[in-house]
Structures are given as structure tokens and as C-alpha cells.
Design a protein around this motif. Structure first.
Motif, PDB file in Angstrom:
ATOM      1  N   GLU A  43      -9.895  47.347 -37.987  1.00 54.34           N
ATOM      2  CA  GLU A  43      -8.676  47.457 -39.274  1.00 54.34           C
ATOM      3  C   GLU A  43      -7.606  46.496 -38.439  1.00 54.34           C
ATOM      4  N   GLN A  44      -7.869  47.373 -37.069  1.00 50.60           N
ATOM      5  CA  GLN A  44      -6.626  46.588 -36.328  1.00 50.60           C
ATOM      6  C   GLN A  44      -7.069  45.341 -35.964  1.00 50.60           C
ATOM      7  N   ALA A  45      -8.287  44.740 -35.911  1.00 47.65           N
ATOM      8  CA  ALA A  45      -8.651  43.486 -34.909  1.00 47.65           C
ATOM      9  C   ALA A  45      -8.589  42.117 -36.807  1.00 47.65           C
ATOM     10  N   ALA A  49      -5.513  39.744 -37.259  1.00 47.78           N
ATOM     11  CA  ALA A  49      -5.892  38.413 -37.263  1.00 47.78           C
ATOM     12  C   ALA A  49      -5.478  37.293 -38.629  1.00 47.78           C
ATOM     13  N   ASP A  50      -4.282  38.603 -39.892  1.00 52.66           N
ATOM     14  CA  ASP A  50      -3.764  37.959 -40.849  1.00 52.66           C
ATOM     15  C   ASP A  50      -2.235  38.293 -40.909  1.00 52.66           C
ATOM     16  N   GLY A  51      -1.654  39.100 -40.116  1.00 53.02           N
ATOM     17  CA  GLY A  51      -0.623  38.756 -39.407  1.00 53.02           C
ATOM     18  C   GLY A  51       0.012  40.006 -39.886  1.00 53.02           C
ATOM     19  N   THR A  52      -0.304  40.986 -39.957  1.00 50.41           N
ATOM     20  CA  THR A  52      -0.145  42.060 -40.389  1.00 50.41           C
ATOM     21  C   THR A  52      -0.188  43.522 -39.467  1.00 50.41           C
ATOM     22  N   ASP A  54       1.469  44.386 -37.461  1.00 50.42           N
ATOM     23  CA  ASP A  54       3.335  44.597 -37.396  1.00 50.42           C
ATOM     24  C   ASP A  54       4.351  45.669 -38.166  1.00 50.42           C
ATOM     25  N   GLN A  55       2.946  45.199 -39.514  1.00 49.05           N
ATOM     26  CA  GLN A  55       3.895  45.999 -41.018  1.00 49.05           C
ATOM     27  C   GLN A  55       3.314  47.257 -41.101  1.00 49.05           C
ATOM     28  N   HIS A  56       3.834  47.856 -41.139  1.00 46.12           N
ATOM     29  CA  HIS A  56       4.036  49.306 -41.737  1.00 46.12           C
ATOM     30  C   HIS A  56       2.962  49.781 -42.902  1.00 46.12           C
ATOM     31  N   ARG A  57       1.846  50.527 -43.005  1.00 49.22           N
ATOM     32  CA  ARG A  57       1.184  50.667 -44.478  1.00 49.22           C
ATOM     33  C   ARG A  57       2.075  52.161 -45.399  1.00 49.22           C
TER      34      ARG A  57
END
Length: 57
Positions: A43-45, A49-52, A54-57
Motif C-alpha cells: 500500500e505504501q509503495a 507511486a501515485d503521489g498520495t 503524504d496524504q492522510h486517509r
């Protein structure tokens, strides 16, 4: 156990999948936690890859 997947060429993915190597020496009762760690790494990889990443879920 079957053969582990070969290298993908993506370091983060390869590192995450490398955790599967522990299954051969880990009691079956602990396999779920190994799979959870591998899944989290994947999931982290994907997030990186899609630039998310640093975003919180």
C-alpha cells in the motif's frame, strides 16, 4: 511453500514482497501478521507511486 515472486524492479515493492520469505520460518499462527505487514508495504509503495503517500486517509 511455492516459489516467491521474482524481483519487480521497483525497490519498495521488492522490499515489501521480501517479507514473504519469513513465512517458511514463521509459525502458521503468525502468518496473518506477516501478510498484513506485506500488504501495508505494498500500500505504501502504491501511495508513493501515485503521489498520495503524504496524504492522510
Amino acid at each position: 511453500m511455492t516459489d516467491l515472486p521474482g524481483e519487480t524492479g521497483e525497490e519498495r515493492v521488492d522490499t515489501a514482497l521480501g517479507g514473504l520469505a519469513r513465512l517458511g520460518t514463521t509459525p502458521v499462527s503468525a502468518h496473518a501478521s506477516v501478510f498484513e505487514e506485506v500488504f501495508a508495504g505494498l500500500e505504501q509503495a502504491l501511495a508513493a507511486a501515485d503521489g498520495t503517500a503524504d496524504q492522510h486517509r
